[in-house]
Design an enzyme around this catalytic site. Structure first.
Site, mmCIF file in Angstrom:
data_model
loop_
_atom_site.group_PDB
_atom_site.id
_atom_site.type_symbol
_atom_site.label_atom_id
_atom_site.label_comp_id
_atom_site.label_asym_id
_atom_site.label_seq_id
_atom_site.Cartn_x
_atom_site.Cartn_y
_atom_site.Cartn_z
ATOM 1 N N SER A 6 18.110 -73.779 9.805
ATOM 2 C CA SER A 6 17.262 -72.630 10.145
ATOM 3 C C SER A 6 18.157 -71.417 10.362
ATOM 4 C CB SER A 6 16.481 -72.937 11.426
ATOM 5 O OG SER A 6 17.395 -73.069 12.508
ATOM 6 N N ASP A 29 15.919 -73.186 5.901
ATOM 7 C CA ASP A 29 14.600 -73.431 6.487
ATOM 8 C C ASP A 29 14.047 -72.109 7.036
ATOM 9 O OD1 ASP A 29 12.444 -74.927 7.405
ATOM 10 O OD2 ASP A 29 13.456 -75.601 9.229
ATOM 11 N N HIS A 30 12.803 -71.809 6.745
ATOM 12 C CA HIS A 30 12.117 -70.612 7.267
ATOM 13 C C HIS A 30 12.892 -69.301 7.146
ATOM 14 C CE1 HIS A 30 8.479 -72.501 8.737
ATOM 15 N NE2 HIS A 30 9.223 -73.490 9.162
ATOM 16 N N GLU A 61 5.278 -70.497 1.816
ATOM 17 C CA GLU A 61 4.310 -71.015 2.801
ATOM 18 C C GLU A 61 3.028 -70.207 2.715
ATOM 19 O OE1 GLU A 61 5.562 -72.000 6.806
ATOM 20 O OE2 GLU A 61 3.707 -71.198 7.642
ATOM 21 N N GLY A 65 6.652 -79.486 10.631
ATOM 22 C CA GLY A 65 6.245 -79.970 11.951
ATOM 23 C C GLY A 65 5.822 -81.427 11.886
ATOM 24 N N SER A 74 7.483 -84.342 12.715
ATOM 25 C CA SER A 74 8.076 -85.396 13.531
ATOM 26 C C SER A 74 6.947 -86.245 14.081
ATOM 27 C CB SER A 74 8.884 -84.792 14.691
ATOM 28 O OG SER A 74 10.176 -84.434 14.245
ATOM 29 N N ASN A 119 9.517 -82.256 6.706
ATOM 30 C CA ASN A 119 10.490 -81.705 7.644
ATOM 31 C C ASN A 119 10.471 -82.456 8.973
ATOM 32 O OD1 ASN A 119 10.771 -79.821 5.641
ATOM 33 N ND2 ASN A 119 10.460 -78.058 6.963
HETATM 34 ZN ZN LIG Z 1 8.867 -75.461 9.562
#
Ligand SMILES: [Zn+2]
Length: 350
Positions: free
Chosen positions: A50, A83-84, A142, A224, A226, A266
């Protein structure tokens, strides 16, 4: 093996019908944990950083650690992903550094907090795609807005406020040409995703399935994701932690996603919990210890265990040697001649 294009890695996953975990890294031990798991399970891997990670570790340190991972594991395809990314500049700097894939999260404005308009999202993402594809680099976009906040990035909320509209997803894919698309189906970043065990009524799997039907060439990404297993929470709390009760995304829901076009998943929180639990345990049980290796080694082992389990559950295990990695320059040719074009109209014309 040089770093591999994420596009190739995801195309191969689509052919094989499996998903690939994308694990976040900030330091050497996390990279070693991922590579240990990849070796153990013979898996291709996506390592992602990130903006916060790039700042924490500093770009050159982090990137050279990844290069060391590639050098030491010549038989494992590794894609290095931003990431992002919050702006064209962030993505450009990652590409200049040598990342083989970037996420342009244009669902939020550059502040990483305020939802943007559809037109703003299309504009910035298309610009990144143009720059990246010329260089053989993969782009994830996204559409819709994910819930929660992680590393200072995110709009907050439960993730149900801005569920992706399938019509918009199709228009977005057509107008940007992204390789992969993160969609909002009710998942959130961070440890606190759900206050009760989520079922089919919480996660909008029907939206995911509808989007995949209309965009079969675009690899879907679950953020998100996990699972925040209770045993990992329990270790943290047993040794002095104070986590509130929470539920993540059940692995079965992810596997349902994988059967319906999800190719990148992710995972960050589970690894953070595993490491923190292991460190807490050592410090709690043996407070006389002060050598960082005494707790970083168990922390690394705990993370490797979680990553290896996810690799097996996502189906990427056993697939590291399935294909010959292509050079990024070869991938760039595929974008230039249209053979890697994922836009619905182009894919239909082929
Ligand atoms: Zn994310």
């Amino acid at each position: 093996m040089p770093l591999v294009s994420m596009r190739q890695l995801l195309d191969e996953a689509a052919k094989g019908g499996y998903g690939v975990g994308a694990f976040n890294v900030n330091d050497m031990e996390q990279i070693q944990a991922i590579m240990g798991a990849a070796k153990e399970t013979n898996s291709p891997v996506i390592i992602q950083a990130s903006r916060g990670a790039r700042q924490f570790a500093q770009d050159r340190y982090l990137f050279h650690l990844i290069l060391a991972a590639a050098e030491l594991n010549p038989d494992i395809p590794i894609a290095m992903h931003q990431d992002h990314g919050n702006s064209f500049e962030t993505c450009k700097s990652a590409i200049e550094l040598g990342y083989t894939s970037v996420m342009m999260d244009g669902s939020l404005k550059e502040d990483g907090k305020t939802p943007s308009t559809f037109e703003e999202n299309v504009e910035v993402t298309r610009k990144v795609v143009e720059y990246a594809h010329e260089r053989g680099v993969t782009v994830e976009g996204e559409i819709g807005v994910l819930g929660g906040v992680e590393d200072g990035h995110g709009a907050g909320g439960t993730g149900l406020e801005h569920i992706t509209d399938p019509d918009q997803a199709v228009e977005f894919a057509e107008r940007t040409g992204v390789d992969a698309l993160a969609i909002a189906i009710g998942t959130s970043h961070g440890a606190y995703k759900f206050t009760k065990k989520p079922d089919g009524s919480v996660l909008k799997m029907d939206v995911l399935i509808a989007i995949h039907k209309r965009l079969p060439q675009t690899h879907l990404v679950m953020h998100g994701s996990s699972s925040v297993p209770k045993d990992l929470q329990d270790v943290v709390n047993k040794y002095g932690g104070k986590l509130k009760e929470t539920w993540g995304v059940p692995v079965e829901e992810i596997q349902l996603g994988i059967r319906n076009g999800v190719r990148k998943i992710n995972v960050d929180t589970d690894n953070r919990l595993a490491m923190t639990g292991a460190i807490r345990k050592v410090l709690w049980e043996t407070p006389e210890k002060f050598d960082p290796r005494d707790y970083m080694k168990p922390a690394r082992e705990a993370m490797q265990k979680v990553v290896a389990l996810r690799m097996t559950q996502f189906g990427q295990a056993g697939h590291a040697g399935d294909y010959k990695p292509m050079l990024i320059t070869e991938i760039a040719k595929g974008y230039a001649d249209g053979s890697l074009d994922t836009r619905p109209s182009m894919a239909a014309a082929r």
